[in-house]
Design an enzyme around this catalytic site. Sequence first.
Site, PDB file in Angstrom:
ATOM      1  N   GLU A  93       0.825  -1.206   0.000  1.00 38.69           N
ATOM      2  CA  GLU A  93       0.000   0.000   0.000  1.00 38.69           C
ATOM      3  C   GLU A  93       0.860   1.257   0.000  1.00 38.69           C
ATOM      4  OE1 GLU A  93      -3.872  -1.822   2.195  1.00 38.69           O
ATOM      5  OE2 GLU A  93      -2.695  -0.456   3.397  1.00 38.69           O
ATOM      6  N   CYS A 120       0.058  -1.514  15.330  1.00 42.29           N
ATOM      7  CA  CYS A 120       0.241  -1.264  13.895  1.00 42.29           C
ATOM      8  C   CYS A 120      -0.181  -2.471  13.055  1.00 42.29           C
ATOM      9  CB  CYS A 120       1.697  -0.918  13.619  1.00 42.29           C
ATOM     10  SG  CYS A 120       2.029  -0.595  11.870  1.00 42.29           S
ATOM     11  N   GLY A 160       6.407  -1.491   6.661  1.00 40.67           N
ATOM     12  CA  GLY A 160       7.821  -1.836   6.710  1.00 40.67           C
ATOM     13  C   GLY A 160       8.647  -0.897   7.548  1.00 40.67           C
ATOM     14  N   GLU A 161       9.830  -1.389   7.901  1.00 38.59           N
ATOM     15  CA  GLU A 161      10.782  -0.598   8.677  1.00 38.59           C
ATOM     16  C   GLU A 161      11.963  -0.285   7.762  1.00 38.59           C
ATOM     17  OE1 GLU A 161      11.347   1.057  11.584  1.00 38.59           O
ATOM     18  OE2 GLU A 161      13.308   1.321  10.658  1.00 38.59           O
ATOM     19  N   SER A 192      10.992   7.398   8.603  1.00 37.80           N
ATOM     20  CA  SER A 192      10.503   7.108   9.946  1.00 37.80           C
ATOM     21  C   SER A 192      10.979   5.734  10.391  1.00 37.80           C
ATOM     22  CB  SER A 192       8.974   7.163   9.943  1.00 37.80           C
ATOM     23  OG  SER A 192       8.468   6.869  11.229  1.00 37.80           O
ATOM     24  N   LEU A 216       8.738   7.157  18.892  1.00 37.88           N
ATOM     25  CA  LEU A 216       9.148   7.042  20.301  1.00 37.88           C
ATOM     26  C   LEU A 216       8.025   6.415  21.126  1.00 37.88           C
ATOM     27  CD1 LEU A 216      11.511   7.744  22.173  1.00 37.88           C
ATOM     28  CD2 LEU A 216      10.384   9.911  22.649  1.00 37.88           C
ATOM     29  N   HIS A 217       6.902   7.075  21.166  1.00 39.56           N
ATOM     30  CA  HIS A 217       5.659   6.536  21.723  1.00 39.56           C
ATOM     31  C   HIS A 217       5.613   6.295  23.225  1.00 39.56           C
ATOM     32  CE1 HIS A 217       4.760   6.419  17.560  1.00 39.56           C
ATOM     33  NE2 HIS A 217       4.972   5.155  17.311  1.00 39.56           N
ATOM     34  N   ASN A 291      -4.854   5.609  15.691  1.00 44.31           N
ATOM     35  CA  ASN A 291      -5.855   5.231  14.687  1.00 44.31           C
ATOM     36  C   ASN A 291      -6.274   3.798  14.969  1.00 44.31           C
ATOM     37  OD1 ASN A 291      -5.715   7.652  13.026  1.00 44.31           O
ATOM     38  ND2 ASN A 291      -3.675   6.971  12.483  1.00 44.31           N
ATOM     39  N   CYS A 334      -1.974   6.414   9.539  1.00 41.58           N
ATOM     40  CA  CYS A 334      -0.789   5.757  10.100  1.00 41.58           C
ATOM     41  C   CYS A 334      -1.176   4.462  10.788  1.00 41.58           C
ATOM     42  CB  CYS A 334      -0.136   6.642  11.151  1.00 41.58           C
ATOM     43  SG  CYS A 334       0.338   8.220  10.539  1.00 41.58           S
TER      44      CYS A 334
END
Length: 351
Positions: A93, A120, A160-161, A192, A216-217, A291, A334
């Site tokens: 996507e 996520c 993905g990272e 990111s 960070l979160h 989200n 996100c």
Amino acid sequence: MYKVELNSFLLEELEGFMQSIGEKKYRANQLFAYLHRNQGTTIEDISVFSIGLRDKLKKTSKINNIEVFKRFDSKFDSTKKYLFLLEDNNIIEGVLMEYHHGLTACISTQVGCRMGCSFCASTKEGLIRNLSPAEMLNQIYTMEKDLNSNISNIVLMGSGEPLDNYDNTLKFLNIIHHEKGHNISYRNITLSTCGVVPNIYKLADEKLPITLSISLHSPYDEDRKKIMPVGYRYTIDDIIKACKYYFDKTNRRITMEYTLIEGINDRRKDLNELIKILKDINCHVNIIPLNPIKEFDQGRPTKANIRRFEEGLSKANIPVSIRREMGGDISASCGQLRRKYKNDEGGKTFR
Ligand code: SAH
């Protein structure tokens, strides 16, 4: 027979490749322009090359192509979500957003993801494979062709990272920025990461003026580990040190992403600790109200808590913004992008 992917090569690699098949170096320039300036898709159509050279190329190489499988247009805003079909039938996507400063493309860097963040959707089926540089580039080129318009900003925030697919991501950055290609400014690109610390150092040493954005979160290692398994590997302190190094090398202000989740990281003490750990680092905090995804049933933060975080950071002289939810009705926000496979249509992973 294995064929090399021409549109994944850096210009220098293309030069080496052309020489390896007995051609002059300048042919690589022509090919690079065909692939990345003209966004050409078939060897057959490279009209600056003789038929003989095209045939020679076809024997050992190919051009990767992706296609639009489906497009969802938001009714709330101008956001568009694309499902792209890859050559091996995986579907990834990408999202296109319109801002006053132009079109921003959010693209994927992997099919799936192995980082396992609990909130996520992209990681729910693990990592399937890395995307090649061409598959990242093609997401941009395909959206541009579809809408007949020019993308000026890129965020690596899809599935993905990116720092778990370091080499391909770096090649993608080089090619998309290249003056003989699309020529997008590094300053208009944001990468990111959930915090793959050694690769933050590696990226910093490249000295590319792209914006580094850190997921960070939470300001507490113990709480962060509960929602982000990567926290078991690297501590918040490791991340902050790497960010300082990144700033020293690139002079680019870091973005700290903070997905606000009710009861988990939106308490008063989270705000206070966040201010403490960020106070001597040159950064900007981007608050993302959670989200919803079906696998994570924690609450969205209240409006009052979002405001409290914004005001608290602001008062502490930490620049802050709240990320607007875009394309919520098409699951384009996100964390809502998820992996699909062509034959899954109608099946469990296809919505
Ligand atoms: N792998 C990269 C890119 C992820 S997507 C990274 O971890 O940074 C970009 C941002 O969306 C990240 O900060 C990610 O943590 C956040 N995100 C993921 N799921 C979310 C959700 N359900 N709600 C809000 N933000 C989310």
